[in-house]
Design a protein around this motif. Structure first.
Motif, PDB file in Angstrom:
ATOM      1  N   MET A 414     120.224 119.776  58.750  1.00  0.00           N
ATOM      2  CA  MET A 414     119.781 118.506  58.847  1.00  0.00           C
ATOM      3  C   MET A 414     119.389 118.149  60.181  1.00  0.00           C
ATOM      4  N   ALA A 415     119.981 118.567  61.174  1.00  0.00           N
ATOM      5  CA  ALA A 415     119.706 118.390  62.909  1.00  0.00           C
ATOM      6  C   ALA A 415     118.387 119.236  62.870  1.00  0.00           C
ATOM      7  N   GLU A 416     118.120 120.257  62.398  1.00  0.00           N
ATOM      8  CA  GLU A 416     116.934 121.269  62.744  1.00  0.00           C
ATOM      9  C   GLU A 416     115.926 120.349  61.706  1.00  0.00           C
ATOM     10  N   ALA A 417     116.082 119.989  60.500  1.00  0.00           N
ATOM     11  CA  ALA A 417     115.180 119.132  59.885  1.00  0.00           C
ATOM     12  C   ALA A 417     114.566 117.996  60.557  1.00  0.00           C
ATOM     13  N   PHE A 418     115.626 117.195  60.920  1.00  0.00           N
ATOM     14  CA  PHE A 418     115.121 115.940  61.689  1.00  0.00           C
ATOM     15  C   PHE A 418     114.428 116.175  62.948  1.00  0.00           C
ATOM     16  N   SER A 419     114.835 117.184  63.719  1.00  0.00           N
ATOM     17  CA  SER A 419     114.290 117.648  64.864  1.00  0.00           C
ATOM     18  C   SER A 419     112.991 118.064  64.758  1.00  0.00           C
ATOM     19  N   GLN A 420     112.316 118.608  63.848  1.00  0.00           N
ATOM     20  CA  GLN A 420     111.019 118.794  63.540  1.00  0.00           C
ATOM     21  C   GLN A 420     110.167 117.453  63.337  1.00  0.00           C
ATOM     22  N   THR A 421     110.649 116.604  62.722  1.00  0.00           N
ATOM     23  CA  THR A 421     109.935 115.356  62.501  1.00  0.00           C
ATOM     24  C   THR A 421     109.756 114.819  63.719  1.00  0.00           C
ATOM     25  N   PHE A 422     110.746 114.588  64.696  1.00  0.00           N
ATOM     26  CA  PHE A 422     110.721 113.965  65.714  1.00  0.00           C
ATOM     27  C   PHE A 422     109.667 114.617  66.881  1.00  0.00           C
ATOM     28  N   TRP A 423     109.848 115.957  66.774  1.00  0.00           N
ATOM     29  CA  TRP A 423     108.819 116.739  67.540  1.00  0.00           C
ATOM     30  C   TRP A 423     107.230 116.409  67.124  1.00  0.00           C
ATOM     31  N   LEU A 424     107.100 116.159  65.727  1.00  0.00           N
ATOM     32  CA  LEU A 424     105.973 115.764  65.552  1.00  0.00           C
ATOM     33  C   LEU A 424     105.446 114.575  66.024  1.00  0.00           C
ATOM     34  N   VAL A 425     106.309 113.407  66.027  1.00  0.00           N
ATOM     35  CA  VAL A 425     106.074 112.174  66.604  1.00  0.00           C
ATOM     36  C   VAL A 425     105.795 112.206  68.124  1.00  0.00           C
ATOM     37  N   VAL A 426     106.629 113.014  68.765  1.00  0.00           N
ATOM     38  CA  VAL A 426     106.175 113.493  70.252  1.00  0.00           C
ATOM     39  C   VAL A 426     104.728 113.770  70.444  1.00  0.00           C
ATOM     40  N   GLY A 427     104.127 114.668  69.363  1.00  0.00           N
ATOM     41  CA  GLY A 427     102.873 115.278  69.284  1.00  0.00           C
ATOM     42  C   GLY A 427     101.804 113.830  69.085  1.00  0.00           C
ATOM     43  N   PHE A 428     102.339 113.068  68.000  1.00  0.00           N
ATOM     44  CA  PHE A 428     101.475 112.022  67.882  1.00  0.00           C
ATOM     45  C   PHE A 428     101.106 111.099  69.324  1.00  0.00           C
ATOM     46  N   CYS A 429     102.374 110.804  70.058  1.00  0.00           N
ATOM     47  CA  CYS A 429     102.243 110.064  71.309  1.00  0.00           C
ATOM     48  C   CYS A 429     101.334 110.871  72.300  1.00  0.00           C
ATOM     49  N   ALA A 430     101.574 112.226  72.359  1.00  0.00           N
ATOM     50  CA  ALA A 430     100.867 113.156  73.510  1.00  0.00           C
ATOM     51  C   ALA A 430      99.316 112.822  72.873  1.00  0.00           C
ATOM     52  N   LEU A 431      98.966 112.970  71.657  1.00  0.00           N
ATOM     53  CA  LEU A 431      97.607 113.086  71.227  1.00  0.00           C
ATOM     54  C   LEU A 431      96.924 111.595  71.962  1.00  0.00           C
ATOM     55  N   ALA A 432      97.704 110.491  71.990  1.00  0.00           N
ATOM     56  CA  ALA A 432      97.266 109.173  72.310  1.00  0.00           C
ATOM     57  C   ALA A 432      96.954 109.064  73.911  1.00  0.00           C
ATOM     58  N   VAL A 433      97.503 110.147  74.491  1.00  0.00           N
ATOM     59  CA  VAL A 433      97.451 110.142  76.017  1.00  0.00           C
ATOM     60  C   VAL A 433      95.818 110.583  76.188  1.00  0.00           C
ATOM     61  N   VAL A 434      95.316 111.382  75.497  1.00  0.00           N
ATOM     62  CA  VAL A 434      93.860 111.939  75.864  1.00  0.00           C
ATOM     63  C   VAL A 434      92.897 110.357  75.843  1.00  0.00           C
ATOM     64  N   PRO A 435      92.678 109.816  74.719  1.00  0.00           N
ATOM     65  CA  PRO A 435      91.671 108.608  74.750  1.00  0.00           C
ATOM     66  C   PRO A 435      92.170 107.510  75.950  1.00  0.00           C
ATOM     67  N   ALA A 436      93.675 107.393  76.188  1.00  0.00           N
ATOM     68  CA  ALA A 436      94.196 106.365  77.058  1.00  0.00           C
ATOM     69  C   ALA A 436      93.602 106.479  78.346  1.00  0.00           C
ATOM     70  N   LEU A 437      93.199 107.845  78.740  1.00  0.00           N
ATOM     71  CA  LEU A 437      92.831 108.323  79.971  1.00  0.00           C
ATOM     72  C   LEU A 437      91.416 107.648  80.419  1.00  0.00           C
ATOM     73  N   LEU A 438      90.760 107.278  79.368  1.00  0.00           N
ATOM     74  CA  LEU A 438      89.405 106.534  79.401  1.00  0.00           C
ATOM     75  C   LEU A 438      89.322 105.018  79.385  1.00  0.00           C
ATOM     76  N   LEU A 439      90.591 104.395  79.321  1.00  0.00           N
ATOM     77  CA  LEU A 439      90.690 103.199  79.320  1.00  0.00           C
ATOM     78  C   LEU A 439      90.399 102.698  80.906  1.00  0.00           C
ATOM     79  N   PRO A 440      89.934 101.340  80.847  1.00  0.00           N
ATOM     80  CA  PRO A 440      89.554 100.676  82.304  1.00  0.00           C
ATOM     81  C   PRO A 440      90.601 100.493  83.068  1.00  0.00           C
ATOM     82  N   ARG A 441      90.718 100.932  84.478  1.00  0.00           N
ATOM     83  CA  ARG A 441      91.865 100.584  85.292  1.00  0.00           C
ATOM     84  C   ARG A 441      91.832  99.583  86.379  1.00  0.00           C
TER      85      ARG A 441
END
Length: 474
Positions: A414-441
């Motif tokens: 169970m620990a390994e299964a849920f670990s995989q799902t949460f790493w996937l969520v970490v990946g989603f957040c990391a992908l959001a960083v790329v377009p966020a770099l283009l937002l106005p500052r």
């Protein structure tokens, strides 16, 4: 009502899986179907508001949402429950964008961060109240009450809307596009179904390939029509760099947000053995963190621009998700609670400023189309995120354990299964960083001063009057 409903239902997923004897990938359609129902009607928001008036459209949307809630609460099977959740989504799709359009037109670009914070305050009720209320209803009443509870709230909302909302003028400037509406939502549903079948079978067989190709074809046709200007979605907005950056950031934020809302209740109930009420209580810290950060985020975004605010929020979201990806049986509840507070603060800093950044460079005449498109992208991202984490989680759990969120599987599995799902969520957040770099500052230029016209009574204000707010930039 519409924001609480999402988190309220999520706490009941394990109960629904046991009640109907369904797998995680089947149960996720209770959430995904609702999100796709929202997507189907969100593009209609601008057209319907112009054609029938925002007040009438809003009341009709809430009414259809209530009908779907009543039918979902009385559903005799999982298939009918999913169908009625789609109906509920069809009703709720225009509730937020119609109200958002009126508010953003009145506020203007120079106050967009603050108005997003105001809109975000009511959305804080979802993460805070939804899990606790859902857990109490499931544990002490019945899962059916997670839908019936919408009825009194919706009736009060309709009565208040009839009395309080201003009358809005109507016009026939936009053309209805029924073909476009019939392309995007079924296309996304087919793509998601094909992905789940691919992961479930471990190969790309005919059961997965046919819906994948059909879905890609439907979505591609929709995009071609939109590019030609024959749909209600204005893809020309993506030519504006800041809007494109904010829209892409919102899409990936949606995948991470809705995926976590789906998997966290399963984690606490399946891997940790918590009751529905306990799981609801354990989810509250994330909402508290968001409540702390969101009002502050709006003010800072208006003064310094959304770019750094969103990037800071994404960094905190990643930092708050990693402990769940690393969680073993020794990870204590206080540590996980602290991680959820950090993640909630990150959500508060990232979500609304990303949308405010998308609006900031647009004129008031494009606010309605922008509101619809941003909401569509966020919901599409959410439906895709929920489907992917559900498939990964079920695939990682052995045999029948995948039907009840991991109960019965060895703790290490169970620990390994849920670990995989949460790493996937970490990946989603990391992908959001790329377009966020283009937002106005930097903040948008200050609005020009103009004389203030005589005030009209609120009940006589039209949508056009709101759009001509004296605080709009010249």
């Amino acid at each position: 009502m519409s924001t609480v409903d999402t988190t309220l239902v999520n706490v009941a997923f394990e109960t629904l899986a046991r009640t109907f004897g369904a797998s995680i990938t089947s149960i996720q359609w209770v959430s995904t179907g609702y999100l796709l129902g929202l997507v189907a009607t969100i593009p209609l928001a601008a057209w319907a508001s112009d054609r029938f008036g925002a007040k009438r459209v809003w009341i009709a949307s809430v009414s259809l949402f209530l009908v779907g809630s009543i039918l979902a609460g009385a559903a005799p099977s999982l298939g009918s429950l999913i169908a009625f959740r789609i109906l509920q989504g069809l009703g709720g799709g225009m509730i937020i964008p119609v109200g958002m359009t009126v508010m953003t037109r009145a506020a203007g670009p120079h106050r967009m961060g603050r108005v997003m914070s105001i809109l975000g305050l009511q959305q804080l009720l979802g993460p805070v109240l939804g899990p606790l209320l859902g857990g109490m209803l499931v544990q002490h009443a019945s899962w059916r009450w997670i839908f019936f509870v919408n009825v009194p709230i919706g009736v009060v909302a309709i009565l208040l809307a009839m009395r309080v909302l201003p009358r809005c003028s109507t016009r026939r400037g936009m053309r209805f596009d029924g073909v476009g509406i019939l392309l995007v939502s079924p296309g996304m549903a087919a793509i998601i179904y094909g992905l789940t079948e691919t992961e479930r079978a471990g190969a790309l067989g005919p059961e997965a390939l046919v819906p994948l190709l059909a879905g890609i074809g439907l979505v591609a046709t929709f995009l071609v029509r939109a590019r030609r200007g024959t749909t209600l979605v204005d893809l020309g907005l993506f030519r504006v760099r800041t809007f494109a950056a904010g829209a892409a950031t919102s899409f990936f934020l949606g995948t991470g947000l809705f995926a976590v809302l789906f998997v966290l209740p399963l984690y606490y109930q399946g891997a940790r053995g918590a009751s529905p009420v306990d799981a609801g209580v354990l989810l509250i810290p994330q909402g508290i963190g968001t409540a702390i950060a969101m009002p502050f985020a709006g003010r800072v975004s208006d003064r310094a621009g959304p770019g750094l605010v969103v990037l800071s929020g994404l960094a905190l979201m990643i930092a708050g998700t990693v402990p769940f990806a690393l969680a073993a049986e020794s990870m204590t509840y206080p540590m996980l609670t602290a991680a959820l507070v950090v993640r909630g603060v990150g959500m508060g800093l990232a979500t609304m400023p990303a949308m405010a950044g998308a609006y900031a460079s647009l004129g008031k005449d494009r606010m309605a189309e922008a509101a619809s498109l941003l909401t569509i992208l966020r919901r599409l991202g959410g439906s895709l995120g929920v489907a992917l984490v559900a498939v990964v989680l079920e695939h990682a759990l052995p045999g029948s354990a995948g039907a009840v969120g991991g109960r019965g599987a060895p703790p290490a599995v169970m620990a390994e299964a849920f670990s995989q799902t949460f790493w996937l969520v970490v990946g989603f957040c990391a992908l959001a960083v790329v377009p966020a770099l283009l937002l106005p500052r930097r903040p948008p230029p200050p609005a020009a001063k103009r004389p203030r016209p005589p005030r009209e009574p609120m009940h006589h204000l039209s949508a056009d009057a709101l759009a001509r707010s004296p605080r709009q930039p010249a």
